[in-house]
Design a protein around this motif. Structure first.
Motif, mmCIF file in Angstrom:
data_model
loop_
_atom_site.group_PDB
_atom_site.id
_atom_site.type_symbol
_atom_site.label_atom_id
_atom_site.label_comp_id
_atom_site.label_asym_id
_atom_site.label_seq_id
_atom_site.Cartn_x
_atom_site.Cartn_y
_atom_site.Cartn_z
ATOM 1 N N SER A 28 0.848 -1.178 0.000
ATOM 2 C CA SER A 28 0.000 0.000 0.000
ATOM 3 C C SER A 28 0.890 1.236 0.000
ATOM 4 O O SER A 28 1.644 1.462 0.949
ATOM 5 C CB SER A 28 -0.907 -0.007 1.234
ATOM 6 N N LEU A 29 0.842 2.018 -1.060
ATOM 7 C CA LEU A 29 1.703 3.185 -1.190
ATOM 8 C C LEU A 29 1.000 4.413 -0.636
ATOM 9 O O LEU A 29 -0.136 4.725 -1.006
ATOM 10 C CB LEU A 29 2.080 3.412 -2.649
ATOM 11 N N ILE A 30 1.677 5.113 0.259
ATOM 12 C CA ILE A 30 1.145 6.336 0.855
ATOM 13 C C ILE A 30 1.865 7.536 0.260
ATOM 14 O O ILE A 30 3.099 7.613 0.287
ATOM 15 C CB ILE A 30 1.330 6.322 2.383
ATOM 16 N N ARG A 31 1.091 8.457 -0.292
ATOM 17 C CA ARG A 31 1.688 9.692 -0.792
ATOM 18 C C ARG A 31 2.071 10.570 0.390
ATOM 19 O O ARG A 31 1.254 10.795 1.297
ATOM 20 C CB ARG A 31 0.708 10.430 -1.700
ATOM 21 N N VAL A 32 3.285 11.076 0.381
ATOM 22 C CA VAL A 32 3.730 11.953 1.464
ATOM 23 C C VAL A 32 3.626 13.398 0.992
ATOM 24 O O VAL A 32 4.149 13.773 -0.056
ATOM 25 C CB VAL A 32 5.163 11.604 1.941
ATOM 26 N N SER A 33 2.922 14.198 1.783
ATOM 27 C CA SER A 33 2.664 15.591 1.416
ATOM 28 C C SER A 33 2.115 16.326 2.627
ATOM 29 O O SER A 33 1.879 15.727 3.688
ATOM 30 C CB SER A 33 1.657 15.663 0.262
ATOM 31 N N ALA A 34 1.844 17.604 2.445
ATOM 32 C CA ALA A 34 1.272 18.403 3.532
ATOM 33 C C ALA A 34 -0.131 17.947 3.879
ATOM 34 O O ALA A 34 -0.586 18.130 5.010
ATOM 35 C CB ALA A 34 1.260 19.880 3.138
ATOM 36 N N GLY A 35 -0.834 17.332 2.928
ATOM 37 C CA GLY A 35 -2.215 16.947 3.151
ATOM 38 C C GLY A 35 -2.398 15.577 3.768
ATOM 39 O O GLY A 35 -3.531 15.081 3.821
ATOM 40 N N VAL A 38 -3.476 12.275 9.881
ATOM 41 C CA VAL A 38 -2.719 11.853 11.065
ATOM 42 C C VAL A 38 -2.403 10.356 10.993
ATOM 43 O O VAL A 38 -1.303 9.927 11.341
ATOM 44 C CB VAL A 38 -3.517 12.185 12.346
ATOM 45 N N LEU A 39 -3.356 9.570 10.509
ATOM 46 C CA LEU A 39 -3.128 8.131 10.402
ATOM 47 C C LEU A 39 -2.048 7.805 9.383
ATOM 48 O O LEU A 39 -1.235 6.894 9.588
ATOM 49 C CB LEU A 39 -4.427 7.418 10.028
ATOM 50 N N ASP A 40 -2.027 8.541 8.277
ATOM 51 C CA ASP A 40 -0.997 8.291 7.270
ATOM 52 C C ASP A 40 0.392 8.650 7.799
ATOM 53 O O ASP A 40 1.365 7.925 7.563
ATOM 54 C CB ASP A 40 -1.296 9.080 5.996
ATOM 55 N N ASP A 169 5.863 18.706 -2.084
ATOM 56 C CA ASP A 169 5.150 17.680 -1.316
ATOM 57 C C ASP A 169 6.001 17.189 -0.154
ATOM 58 O O ASP A 169 5.501 16.989 0.969
ATOM 59 C CB ASP A 169 4.803 16.492 -2.214
ATOM 60 N N LEU A 170 7.274 16.981 -0.411
ATOM 61 C CA LEU A 170 8.166 16.481 0.638
ATOM 62 C C LEU A 170 8.365 17.525 1.738
ATOM 63 O O LEU A 170 8.408 17.187 2.925
ATOM 64 C CB LEU A 170 9.507 16.062 0.035
ATOM 65 N N LEU A 174 7.247 17.306 5.887
ATOM 66 C CA LEU A 174 7.934 17.725 7.111
ATOM 67 C C LEU A 174 6.991 18.520 8.014
ATOM 68 O O LEU A 174 7.017 18.368 9.237
ATOM 69 C CB LEU A 174 9.166 18.561 6.771
ATOM 70 N N ASP A 175 6.156 19.361 7.422
ATOM 71 C CA ASP A 175 5.179 20.120 8.210
ATOM 72 C C ASP A 175 4.174 19.179 8.873
ATOM 73 O O ASP A 175 3.835 19.336 10.056
ATOM 74 C CB ASP A 175 4.446 21.123 7.324
ATOM 75 N N ALA A 176 3.672 18.205 8.091
ATOM 76 C CA ALA A 176 2.706 17.254 8.640
ATOM 77 C C ALA A 176 3.334 16.434 9.760
ATOM 78 O O ALA A 176 2.707 16.153 10.785
ATOM 79 C CB ALA A 176 2.186 16.336 7.529
ATOM 80 N N ALA A 177 4.597 16.029 9.565
ATOM 81 C CA ALA A 177 5.291 15.249 10.591
ATOM 82 C C ALA A 177 5.536 16.076 11.844
ATOM 83 O O ALA A 177 5.487 15.557 12.968
ATOM 84 C CB ALA A 177 6.621 14.730 10.032
ATOM 85 N N THR A 178 5.793 17.371 11.667
ATOM 86 C CA THR A 178 5.986 18.255 12.817
ATOM 87 C C THR A 178 4.721 18.323 13.664
ATOM 88 O O THR A 178 4.776 18.191 14.897
ATOM 89 C CB THR A 178 6.376 19.670 12.345
ATOM 90 N N ARG A 179 3.578 18.514 13.000
ATOM 91 C CA ARG A 179 2.312 18.576 13.739
ATOM 92 C C ARG A 179 2.050 17.258 14.464
ATOM 93 O O ARG A 179 1.608 17.251 15.625
ATOM 94 C CB ARG A 179 1.167 18.900 12.776
#
Length: 205
Positions: A28-35, A38-40, A169-170, A174-179
């Motif tokens: 299962s490929l997960i796109r990494v991005s700001a959007g 939380v589960l992803d 996107d990358l 980082l922003d999503a991971a920070t939150r």
């Protein structure tokens, strides 16, 4: 039109329970991005945790210890890379076996004639044409080429624009991971994101 999306294979997150994740079925490929949800984000972190040293196993129920193990790993790796998608035809060419998101910047040499490693079994590869490229889903290691309908052809200026978008996107990841990290272990958030940034060569041009 060609779209390039940074993705991580979530298969290694199967069975992980230390924090909430999605439930990957097979590859299962997960796109990494700001959007990212939380589960992803949690799933991506579970994948990275699965690649850590035995230090993570020493405290199997300790979230902070698990995240610290990610931070203290020499260099993070994750199966994935840049997925190529043609929006008009619906053709999708994902990164293949032994391709990692940590080497995504190899794609940045494509506009100048470079050949990124896209994995094997199948073996995607990039054919250089006049002011364009053709991305093949297989054949990069000498196998017979698939039908041309399964390939994606795009002008070099579109490739360059999509590489810029993938980079954004990358950065958004980082922003999503920070939150995510601030909610789970605020004291480790800065170091965790710095580890992600350095391991996946995100910041910079």
């Amino acid at each position: 039109m060609l779209v390039l999306e940074p993705v991580i294979d979530a298969a290694d997150a199967a069975g992980f329970t230390l924090w909430p994740t999605t439930a990957p079925a097979g590859r299962s490929l997960i796109r990494v991005s700001a959007g990212m949800s939380v589960l992803d984000v949690g799933t991506v972190m579970a994948v990275l945790h699965s690649r850590c040293s035995d230090a993570a196993a020493a405290h199997p129920d300790d979230v902070v210890a698990a995240l610290r193990a990610i931070v203290e790993t020499d260099c993070l790796i994750a199966s994935g890379g840049l997925l190529a998608r043609e929006t008009q035809t619906g053709v999708v060419i994902p990164p293949s076996c032994c391709c990692g998101l940590e080497s995504w910047r190899e794609w940045t040499a494509v506009p100048d004639g470079g050949q990124p490693w896209l994995g094997h079994s199948p073996a995607p590869w990039v054919e250089h044409l006049d002011n364009a490229v053709r991305i093949w889903p297989d054949g990069g290691l000498g196998e017979d080429l698939p039908p041309i309908e399964r390939a994606i052809t795009a002008p070099l200026d579109v490739v360059s624009a999509q590489l810029h978008t993938a980079h954004q996107d990358l950065l958004g990841f980082l922003d999503a991971a920070t939150r995510w990290a601030r909610d789970l272990a605020p004291g480790l958030a800065v170091n965790l994101v710095a580890k992600l940034d350095g391991s996946f060569a995100i910041a910079g041009q």
